[in-house]
Design an enzyme around this catalytic site. Structure first.
Site, PDB file in Angstrom:
ATOM      1  N   ASP A   1     -34.074 -17.649 -17.546  1.00  0.00           N
ATOM      2  CA  ASP A   1     -35.045 -17.655 -16.449  1.00  0.00           C
ATOM      3  C   ASP A   1     -34.528 -16.780 -15.299  1.00  0.00           C
ATOM      4  OD1 ASP A   1     -33.036 -19.386 -15.710  1.00  0.00           O
ATOM      5  OD2 ASP A   1     -34.369 -20.999 -15.037  1.00  0.00           O
ATOM      6  N   SER A   2     -33.305 -16.251 -15.445  1.00  0.00           N
ATOM      7  CA  SER A   2     -32.807 -15.231 -14.523  1.00  0.00           C
ATOM      8  C   SER A   2     -33.687 -13.991 -14.586  1.00  0.00           C
ATOM      9  CB  SER A   2     -31.359 -14.866 -14.852  1.00  0.00           C
ATOM     10  OG  SER A   2     -31.219 -14.499 -16.216  1.00  0.00           O
TER      11      SER A   2
ATOM     12  N   ASP B   1     -34.597 -20.070 -22.216  1.00  0.00           N
ATOM     13  CA  ASP B   1     -34.562 -21.063 -21.135  1.00  0.00           C
ATOM     14  C   ASP B   1     -35.917 -21.747 -20.989  1.00  0.00           C
ATOM     15  OD1 ASP B   1     -32.004 -21.167 -20.084  1.00  0.00           O
ATOM     16  OD2 ASP B   1     -32.416 -19.778 -18.426  1.00  0.00           O
TER      17      ASP B   1
ATOM     18  N   LYS C   1     -32.834 -23.770 -24.044  1.00  0.00           N
ATOM     19  CA  LYS C   1     -31.807 -24.244 -23.121  1.00  0.00           C
ATOM     20  C   LYS C   1     -32.481 -24.929 -21.948  1.00  0.00           C
ATOM     21  CE  LYS C   1     -29.143 -21.321 -20.534  1.00  0.00           C
ATOM     22  NZ  LYS C   1     -29.492 -21.768 -19.159  1.00  0.00           N
TER      23      LYS C   1
ATOM     24  N   GLU D   1     -31.552 -27.298 -18.149  1.00  0.00           N
ATOM     25  CA  GLU D   1     -30.519 -27.616 -17.167  1.00  0.00           C
ATOM     26  C   GLU D   1     -30.456 -29.118 -16.920  1.00  0.00           C
ATOM     27  OE1 GLU D   1     -31.006 -25.249 -13.604  1.00  0.00           O
ATOM     28  OE2 GLU D   1     -31.100 -23.373 -14.744  1.00  0.00           O
TER      29      GLU D   1
ATOM     30  N   GLU E   1     -21.617 -23.328 -15.872  1.00  0.00           N
ATOM     31  CA  GLU E   1     -21.755 -22.253 -14.885  1.00  0.00           C
ATOM     32  C   GLU E   1     -21.010 -22.589 -13.601  1.00  0.00           C
ATOM     33  OE1 GLU E   1     -25.727 -20.768 -14.317  1.00  0.00           O
ATOM     34  OE2 GLU E   1     -25.166 -19.580 -12.570  1.00  0.00           O
TER      35      GLU E   1
HETATM   36  N1  MHF Z   1     -28.356 -11.280 -11.880  1.00  0.00           N
HETATM   37  C1  MHF Z   1     -28.120 -12.586 -12.004  1.00  0.00           C
HETATM   38  N2  MHF Z   1     -26.928 -12.999 -12.429  1.00  0.00           N
HETATM   39  C2  MHF Z   1     -26.665 -14.326 -12.559  1.00  0.00           C
HETATM   40  O1  MHF Z   1     -25.537 -14.671 -12.985  1.00  0.00           O
HETATM   41  C3  MHF Z   1     -27.691 -15.269 -12.281  1.00  0.00           C
HETATM   42  C4  MHF Z   1     -28.931 -14.783 -11.868  1.00  0.00           C
HETATM   43  N3  MHF Z   1     -29.129 -13.446 -11.716  1.00  0.00           N
HETATM   44  N4  MHF Z   1     -29.981 -15.628 -11.605  1.00  0.00           N
HETATM   45  C5  MHF Z   1     -29.880 -16.994 -12.032  1.00  0.00           C
HETATM   46  C6  MHF Z   1     -28.541 -17.514 -11.798  1.00  0.00           C
HETATM   47  C7  MHF Z   1     -28.182 -17.612 -10.329  1.00  0.00           C
HETATM   48  N5  MHF Z   1     -26.791 -17.371 -10.364  1.00  0.00           N
HETATM   49  C8  MHF Z   1     -25.987 -17.142  -9.254  1.00  0.00           C
HETATM   50  C9  MHF Z   1     -26.531 -16.741  -8.025  1.00  0.00           C
HETATM   51  C10 MHF Z   1     -25.718 -16.487  -6.933  1.00  0.00           C
HETATM   52  C11 MHF Z   1     -24.347 -16.631  -7.052  1.00  0.00           C
HETATM   53  C12 MHF Z   1     -23.443 -16.323  -5.888  1.00  0.00           C
HETATM   54  O2  MHF Z   1     -23.886 -16.037  -4.794  1.00  0.00           O
HETATM   55  N6  MHF Z   1     -22.129 -16.365  -6.132  1.00  0.00           N
HETATM   56  C13 MHF Z   1     -21.088 -15.950  -5.169  1.00  0.00           C
HETATM   57  C14 MHF Z   1     -20.609 -17.100  -4.345  1.00  0.00           C
HETATM   58  C15 MHF Z   1     -19.922 -18.191  -5.114  1.00  0.00           C
HETATM   59  C16 MHF Z   1     -19.116 -19.145  -4.241  1.00  0.00           C
HETATM   60  O3  MHF Z   1     -18.446 -18.661  -3.331  1.00  0.00           O
HETATM   61  O4  MHF Z   1     -19.133 -20.367  -4.497  1.00  0.00           O
HETATM   62  C17 MHF Z   1     -19.951 -15.331  -5.946  1.00  0.00           C
HETATM   63  O5  MHF Z   1     -19.266 -14.463  -5.400  1.00  0.00           O
HETATM   64  O6  MHF Z   1     -19.791 -15.657  -7.129  1.00  0.00           O
HETATM   65  C18 MHF Z   1     -23.816 -17.022  -8.262  1.00  0.00           C
HETATM   66  C19 MHF Z   1     -24.629 -17.281  -9.350  1.00  0.00           C
HETATM   67  C20 MHF Z   1     -26.319 -17.148 -11.706  1.00  0.00           C
HETATM   68  N7  MHF Z   1     -27.507 -16.651 -12.370  1.00  0.00           N
HETATM   69  C1  KIV Z   2     -26.882 -17.383 -16.305  1.00  0.00           C
HETATM   70  C2  KIV Z   2     -27.452 -17.947 -17.584  1.00  0.00           C
HETATM   71  C3  KIV Z   2     -26.595 -19.027 -18.148  1.00  0.00           C
HETATM   72  C4  KIV Z   2     -28.871 -18.417 -17.376  1.00  0.00           C
HETATM   73  O1  KIV Z   2     -29.196 -19.570 -17.419  1.00  0.00           O
HETATM   74  C5  KIV Z   2     -29.883 -17.383 -17.102  1.00  0.00           C
HETATM   75  O2  KIV Z   2     -29.588 -16.193 -17.244  1.00  0.00           O
HETATM   76  O3  KIV Z   2     -31.008 -17.763 -16.772  1.00  0.00           O
HETATM   77 MG    MG Z   3     -31.182 -19.873 -16.658  1.00  0.00          MG
END
Ligand code: MHF
Ligand code: KIV
Ligand code: MG
Length: 302
Positions: free
Chosen positions: A82-83, A121, A150, A152, A219
């Site tokens: 769903d990303s 998803d 999948k 959540e 995750e």
């Molecule tokens: N392009 C993309 N990649 C992804 O991995 C992803 C998506 N979209 N969309 C759905 C979810 C959302 N996800 C995310 C979204 C934001 C962060 C983020 O801002 N992470 C920062 C801060 C983490 C922290 O400090 O706790 C990082 O630097 O990892 C991480 C995962 C993972 N998934």
């Molecule tokens: C980041 C993965 C595990 C996911 O759920 C997604 O891409 O939607």
């Molecule tokens: Mg997902």
């Protein structure tokens, strides 16, 4: 000799459609003369991989052209995530993604791959009401060509996971940072820090496994916590920002390929495909404007 069914590249067909229905490749991958030809990766191979300590390789995919390319690279599983909301639809969360949109993407990815297993998803709002809703939604994804779905969440999903499993739908769980619950989790942050949270995560993973889940995505979970879940949980763990001791890894393909500047800590860029694409389009634009393209080889005589 390993019975490994994947993870070596197929003899790169130029077009998946060109080789489909011909019984798969006949020649082993280059430099691997003694290896058996690649076989489709099926749900049973997930447990087999965990048993043998062979890493599971998963990437997201949202369309047929990408599905074909990632399948040729030897991915075991393609996740129609769903990303797609963030990556392809320009949204800033996964919450608005509709089941209808997941169906379209799932159909496309299923058509594009040849060997990889397709996991789709269940989007926000399509399963939380309970087993009946989960089954109705999952059926649409399975009819679109998914091999598994999948969803959540942990113990609150156990009944639905069991119902899906009993209906013939393999289920992958998703714990830790679960983006569909971002409004409850207080932002994009690591989950499972601290004794209590780690214990909750483990119990959730065990409950999903008990209910019949075939794997669990972890995750943004602290590395030692993911390692403990991997050790104690009977089913495979697939990590994203959860360390190397998971049974497999998943990344969003555009993050992996360096399509955007966005680079969370867990997403290593294995290429600069975004820059390559911009360069190709820049060259095209210049060639059109200067008249360098097209030339006689690109047009048709009377
Ligand atoms: N392009 C993309 N990649 C992804 O991995 C992803 C998506 N979209 N969309 C759905 C979810 C959302 N996800 C995310 C979204 C934001 C962060 C983020 O801002 N992470 C920062 C801060 C983490 C922290 O400090 O706790 C990082 O630097 O990892 C991480 C995962 C993972 N998934
Ligand atoms: C980041 C993965 C595990 C996911 O759920 C997604 O891409 O939607
Ligand atoms: Mg997902």
């Amino acid at each position: 000799m390993s019975e490994r069914v994947s993870n070596h590249a197929s003899p790169l067909p130029g077009d998946a459609a060109a080789t489909r229905g011909k019984g798969g490749p006949t020649a082993p991958a280059a430099g691997a003369a003694s290896q058996s030809p690649r076989k489709p990766f099926r749900v049973q191979h997930i447990a087999q991989a965990k048993e043998r300590g062979e890493k599971l390789v998963m990437l997201t995919a949202y369309d047929a052209v990408t599905s074909r390319l990632l399948d040729e690279a030897g991915c075991d599983m393609l996740l129609v995530g769903d990303s797609v909301g963030n990556v392809m639809l320009g949204l800033d969360s996964t919450l608005p993604v509709e089941l209808d949109e997941m169906v379209v993407c799932t159909r496309s990815v299923a058509r594009g791959r040849q060997y990889a297993m397709v996991v789709a998803d269940l989007p926000f709002g399509s399963y939380e009401a309970g087993p009946k809703q989960a089954l109705a939604s999952a059926a649409r994804l399975m009819k679109a060509g998914a091999n598994a779905v999948k969803l959540e969440g942990g113990r609150p999903r156990a009944k639905s996971v069991r119902a899906l499993t009993q209906a013939g739908v393999p289920v992958v769980g998703h714990l830790g940072f679960t983006p569909q619950s971002v409004n409850m989790l207080g932002g994009f942050r690591v989950q499972g820090r601290g004794e209590q949270a780690a214990e909750t995560l483990l119990r959730d993973a065990l409950a999903l496994a008990e209910a019949g889940a075939v794997a669990v995505v972890l995750e943004m979970v602290p590395e030692p916590v993911a390692a403990r879940v991997t050790q104690e949980c009977p089913v495979a763990t697939i990590g994203i920002g959860a360390g190397a001791r998971c049974d497999g890894q998943v990344l969003v393909w555009t993050d992996m390929a360096g399509m955007t500047g966005w680079k969370p800590r867990f997403a290593k860029q294995f290429g600069q495909v975004g820059a390559a694409l911009t360069q190709a389009a820049t060259d095209y634009a210049q060639a059109v404007r200067t008249g360098a393209f097209p030339t006689a080889e690109h047009w048709f005589e009377a």
